[in-house]
Design a protein around this motif. Structure first.
Motif, PDB file in Angstrom:
ATOM      1  N   SER A   5      17.160  -7.652  26.202  1.00 20.10           N
ATOM      2  CA  SER A   5      17.516  -6.444  25.475  1.00 20.10           C
ATOM      3  C   SER A   5      16.865  -5.183  26.038  1.00 20.10           C
ATOM      4  O   SER A   5      17.502  -4.139  26.083  1.00 20.10           O
ATOM      5  CB  SER A   5      17.194  -6.589  24.000  1.00 20.10           C
ATOM      6  OG  SER A   5      15.827  -6.826  23.862  1.00 20.10           O
ATOM      7  N   ILE A   9      19.344  -2.049  26.506  1.00 20.68           N
ATOM      8  CA  ILE A   9      19.427  -1.139  25.363  1.00 20.68           C
ATOM      9  C   ILE A   9      18.443   0.003  25.508  1.00 20.68           C
ATOM     10  O   ILE A   9      17.284  -0.208  25.809  1.00 20.68           O
ATOM     11  CB  ILE A   9      19.128  -1.862  24.032  1.00 20.68           C
ATOM     12  CG1 ILE A   9      20.096  -3.022  23.839  1.00 20.68           C
ATOM     13  CG2 ILE A   9      19.246  -0.897  22.857  1.00 20.68           C
ATOM     14  CD1 ILE A   9      19.897  -3.771  22.549  1.00 20.68           C
ATOM     15  N   THR A  78      23.231   4.654  20.056  1.00 22.20           N
ATOM     16  CA  THR A  78      22.452   3.698  20.840  1.00 22.20           C
ATOM     17  C   THR A  78      23.153   3.535  22.174  1.00 22.20           C
ATOM     18  O   THR A  78      24.384   3.443  22.228  1.00 22.20           O
ATOM     19  CB  THR A  78      22.411   2.321  20.139  1.00 22.20           C
ATOM     20  OG1 THR A  78      22.164   2.538  18.758  1.00 22.20           O
ATOM     21  CG2 THR A  78      21.336   1.436  20.720  1.00 22.20           C
ATOM     22  N   PHE A  80      23.860   1.369  25.496  1.00 32.23           N
ATOM     23  CA  PHE A  80      23.780   0.059  26.142  1.00 32.23           C
ATOM     24  C   PHE A  80      24.279   0.245  27.565  1.00 32.23           C
ATOM     25  O   PHE A  80      25.344   0.824  27.765  1.00 32.23           O
ATOM     26  CB  PHE A  80      24.697  -0.951  25.444  1.00 32.23           C
ATOM     27  CG  PHE A  80      24.315  -1.232  24.029  1.00 32.23           C
ATOM     28  CD1 PHE A  80      23.603  -2.380  23.699  1.00 32.23           C
ATOM     29  CD2 PHE A  80      24.658  -0.358  23.007  1.00 32.23           C
ATOM     30  CE1 PHE A  80      23.252  -2.648  22.395  1.00 32.23           C
ATOM     31  CE2 PHE A  80      24.300  -0.612  21.686  1.00 32.23           C
ATOM     32  CZ  PHE A  80      23.594  -1.760  21.378  1.00 32.23           C
TER      33      PHE A  80
END
Ligand code: ATP
Length: 269
Positions: A5, A9, A78, A80
């Motif tokens: 992650s 992210i 967010t 990604f």
């Protein structure tokens, strides 16, 4: 997804429009095409409902990733980010699982921006008989997830970046329906990149005529080439100070001379 992650992210990318030199037209279109719909989905219903994805294409190192981050920052989304080639190589056999997880998490973290670098290597139009079964499955999974996640009321934007838009297949092109060409920087934008980078570090000491000369000597450079040039030039004063001291141990910042045009000229050779 847990163990990767951190790699994909970025909760709050801190790139602003001001960090991106030039590209005025792209920034303006992006604002209307994707930032507004992410911020105010209520205003973009019905006939105004936004397309599902954005394709940024053009030469390498021209700021496509920076634009993706600025979009996410502007929309409080967010971010990604994953390179398609790492999906197909690094996570071999795990690619489909990762794609499902990626879209799943993005769906839970709305608004979200999913940035896929080198999207052509994931969604290319290679004939299926010349294609590995695994990459065909990965591509199908990706298109399915995209359909489910980035349509309807979801506030998830998919951005694909590529240097080879002609290699995208029809299905991918349909889904990345908004397309923007991101060109090499103009002379003015190249100068702005130099200036911004040096100013950030309090190192800007070049005259207008120095800047004219740098502009002329960097014709055809991408933003990323310009950044590398600045990095190399910025080592000039440091090298000189280290030579005078005989080593780097006792060099201090205020003993270093400012960066000059000759540092740039040396870096160009
Ligand atoms: P690639 O196609 O190779 O993935 P890209 O188009 O995504 O490249 P970026 O990764 O956004 O390019 O740019 C690389 C670096 O070059 C950035 O981190 C930035 O420092 C610099 N750069 C490129 N274009 C610009 C620009 N227009 N303004 C400011 N910096 C830029």
């Amino acid at each position: 997804l847990e163990h990767i992650s951190n790699e994909i992210i970025d909760k709050a990318p801190n790139v602003t429009w001001g960090d991106i030199a030039g590209l005025g037209h792209a920034k303006k279109s992006i604002q209307e095409l994707v930032v507004w719909p992410l911020k105010r989905p209520d205003l973009f219903a019905g006939v105004r409902s936004p397309g599902k994805g954005l394709l940024l294409f053009g030469p390498p190192g021209t700021g496509k990733t920076l634009l993706g981050k600025a979009i996410a920052a502007e929309a409080n989304a967010t971010f990604f980010s994953i390179s398609a080639s790492s999906l197909t190589s690094k996570w071999i056999g795990e690619g489909e699982k990762l794609v499902r997880a990626l879209f799943g998490v993005a769906g839970c973290r709305q608004p979200a921006v999913i940035f896929i670098d080198e999207v052509d290597s994931l969604l290319s139009q290679r004939k299926s008989d010349g294609e590995h079964e695994s990459s065909r499955r990965l591509k199908t999974e990706f298109l399915v997830q995209m359909e489910g996640c980035c349509g309807g009321d979801e506030r998830v934007l998919l951005i694909g970046a590529t240097n080879r838009p002609q290699e995208l297949d029809e299905a991918a092109r349909r889904r990345l329906s908004k397309r923007l060409y991101i060109p090499l920087p103009t002379a003015g934008a190249r100068a702005a990149i130099v200036q911004n980078l040096l100013q950030k570090d309090g190192l800007m000491n070049l005259s207008d005529s120095d800047m004219d000369s740098i502009r002329a000597k960097t014709k055809g450079y991408s933003g990323s080439d310009v950044k590398n040039l600045v990095k190399e030039a910025s080592l000039g004063p440091l090298r000189e100070a280290a030579m005078m001291h005989g080593n780097i141990d006792t060099v201090t910042r205020d003993q270093m001379r400012p960066i000059t045009l000759s540092d740039f000229e040396n870096a160009l050779h």
